[in-house]
Design an enzyme around this catalytic site. Structure first.
Site, PDB file in Angstrom:
ATOM      1  N   HIS A   1       0.821  -1.220   0.000  1.00 42.89           N
ATOM      2  CA  HIS A   1       0.000   0.000   0.000  1.00 42.89           C
ATOM      3  C   HIS A   1       0.852   1.265   0.000  1.00 42.89           C
ATOM      4  CE1 HIS A   1       0.881  -0.248   4.390  1.00 42.89           C
ATOM      5  NE2 HIS A   1       0.766   1.056   4.334  1.00 42.89           N
TER       6      HIS A   1
ATOM      7  N   HIS B   1       4.925   9.599  12.352  1.00 41.43           N
ATOM      8  CA  HIS B   1       3.921   8.584  12.702  1.00 41.43           C
ATOM      9  C   HIS B   1       4.592   7.335  13.249  1.00 41.43           C
ATOM     10  CE1 HIS B   1       4.910   7.281   8.639  1.00 41.43           C
ATOM     11  NE2 HIS B   1       3.991   6.362   8.562  1.00 41.43           N
TER      12      HIS B   1
HETATM   13  O1  LIG Z   1       1.648  -1.874   7.548  1.00 39.28           O
HETATM   14  C1  LIG Z   1       0.808  -1.636   8.415  1.00 39.28           C
HETATM   15  O2  LIG Z   1       0.201  -2.534   8.979  1.00 39.28           O
HETATM   16  C2  LIG Z   1       0.479  -0.227   8.781  1.00 39.28           C
HETATM   17  C3  LIG Z   1       0.816   0.762   8.007  1.00 39.28           C
HETATM   18  C4  LIG Z   1       0.571   2.199   8.210  1.00 39.28           C
HETATM   19  C5  LIG Z   1      -0.308   2.766   9.118  1.00 39.28           C
HETATM   20  C6  LIG Z   1      -0.428   4.160   9.209  1.00 39.28           C
HETATM   21  C7  LIG Z   1       0.302   5.010   8.394  1.00 39.28           C
HETATM   22  C8  LIG Z   1       1.179   4.439   7.480  1.00 39.28           C
HETATM   23  O3  LIG Z   1       1.990   5.183   6.669  1.00 39.28           O
HETATM   24  C9  LIG Z   1       1.280   3.062   7.365  1.00 39.28           C
HETATM   25  O4  LIG Z   1       2.068   2.552   6.404  1.00 39.28           O
HETATM   26 FE   LIG Z   2       3.537   3.667   5.675  1.00 38.01          FE
END
Ligand SMILES: O=C(O)/C=C/c1cccc(O)c1O
Ligand SMILES: [Fe+2]
Length: 312
Positions: A115, A179
């Site tokens: 993602h 984050h």
């Molecule tokens: O890989 C995961 O489970 C979470 C990924 C995540 C969550 C919040 C912000 C981000 O940039 C992420 O990649």
């Molecule tokens: Fe991420």
């Protein structure tokens, strides 16, 4: 032909949590501005600097950089699954050029991207099968990290390759800003997590669902002030955005991994993708940032930024 840049945070939680309506609307407006920018620039080719979150790259072999000759989406969090339209011969020429500049890079003829790498393209184009895109992995979660100055030099070499290209090139950086989502870290991992971080490819549907639910639950708790993760750091984010706007990409060199962990969370290293993208653009000429959006959004576990830039 000209070059341009889009750097943006991603979050797999966009479709899974519910920030207040005005926050959602502000993010949608930022995406709309970015879409208009990309549509107007109308690139022939995308160079996509993206991280990975232990969906494509694991500790069995963890390079600092990897250029995809061919690639496919892993489909985590319902992101793009399957083949990506990669112009293989340009990827090959790019990798050859980079190593000729004394910068090392891995290459992959079957790069799996998650993602974090595909979300900007999904938001801009709705798919990863139409517009040609070269995916470039920049390690942003798995220690050890190369120095940020090395990422800048890597991005610079990528930019130099495209400086006199006959194609209109858009550099994308995906990730950040501050984050600290619940992605395990090798230093504090349990035995089970260690096994996953080393060899977690192709999880069962149940394991994938459990991982995703854990992240969603954490985001909901975070928004309520109840999660055991580090807070977002808008001041750190603004300072980073100032470097982007300054046009002096050597300003990124002062970023230090330990300080980033402490101040901005263990996934703040995703800004390495921005460092690479801005450095690539800078190698093509002096640039100006033409749009900036920023909001700390707990429901997305992200200091959420979107910027666009063009050569002056
Ligand atoms: O890989 C995961 O489970 C979470 C990924 C995540 C969550 C919040 C912000 C981000 O940039 C992420 O990649
Ligand atoms: Fe991420």
């Amino acid at each position: 032909m000209p070059q341009a840049l889009l750097c943006m945070s991603h979050s797999p939680l966009l479709e899974h949590t519910n920030p207040p309506a005005e926050v959602k609307a502000a993010v949608e407006e930022a995406f709309e501005k970015a879409r208009a920018f990309v549509k107007d620039f109308d690139p022939d080719l995308i160079i996509n600097f993206g991280p990975d979150h232990y969906n494509g790259f694991f500790y069995d072999l963890m390079p600092p950089f990897c250029i995809g000759y061919e690639a496919l989406g892993t489909g985590d969090y319902d992101s793009w699954e399957g083949p990506i339209n990669v112009p293989t011969s340009i990827s090959q020429d790019l990798a050859e050029y980079i190593i000729s500049q004394d910068i090392d890079t891995a290459i992959s003829r079957k790069m799996e991207v998650d993602h974090g790498a595909v979300q900007p393209m999904e938001i801009m184009y709705g798919n990863l099968s139409d517009k040609p895109m070269i995916p470039i992995f920049v390690n942003s979660v798995a220690r050890p990290f190369v120095k940020v100055s090395r990422v800048r030099k890597f991005g610079q070499a990528v930019g130099e390759f495209f400086k006199n290209s006959d194609k209109k090139v858009l550099f994308i950086g995906s990730g950040g800003l501050s984050h600290d989502p619940p992605v395990p870290q090798i230093a504090t991992a349990t035995e089970e997590q260690r096994a996953f971080l080393t060899n977690g490819r192709k999880p069962t549907p149940e394991a994938r669902a459990a991982r995703q639910q854990r992240t969603i639950d954490t985001a909901i708790a975070f928004a309520k002030g109840e999660a055991d993760i580090m807070d977002l750091n808008p001041e750190w984010d603004q300072a980073f955005l100032e470097i982007c706007k300054s046009g002096d990409v050597t300003g990124f060199d002062a970023l230090n991994a330990d300080e980033m962990d402490a101040a901005a969370g263990h996934s703040s290293h995703e800004v390495r993708t921005w460092v690479a993208a801005y450095s690539a653009l800078k190698a093509c000429g002096d640039y100006e940032v033409t749009y900036e959006f920023y909001k700390p959004i707990k429901e997305y576990i992200a200091g959420f930024g979107v910027t666009t830039a063009v050569i002056k």
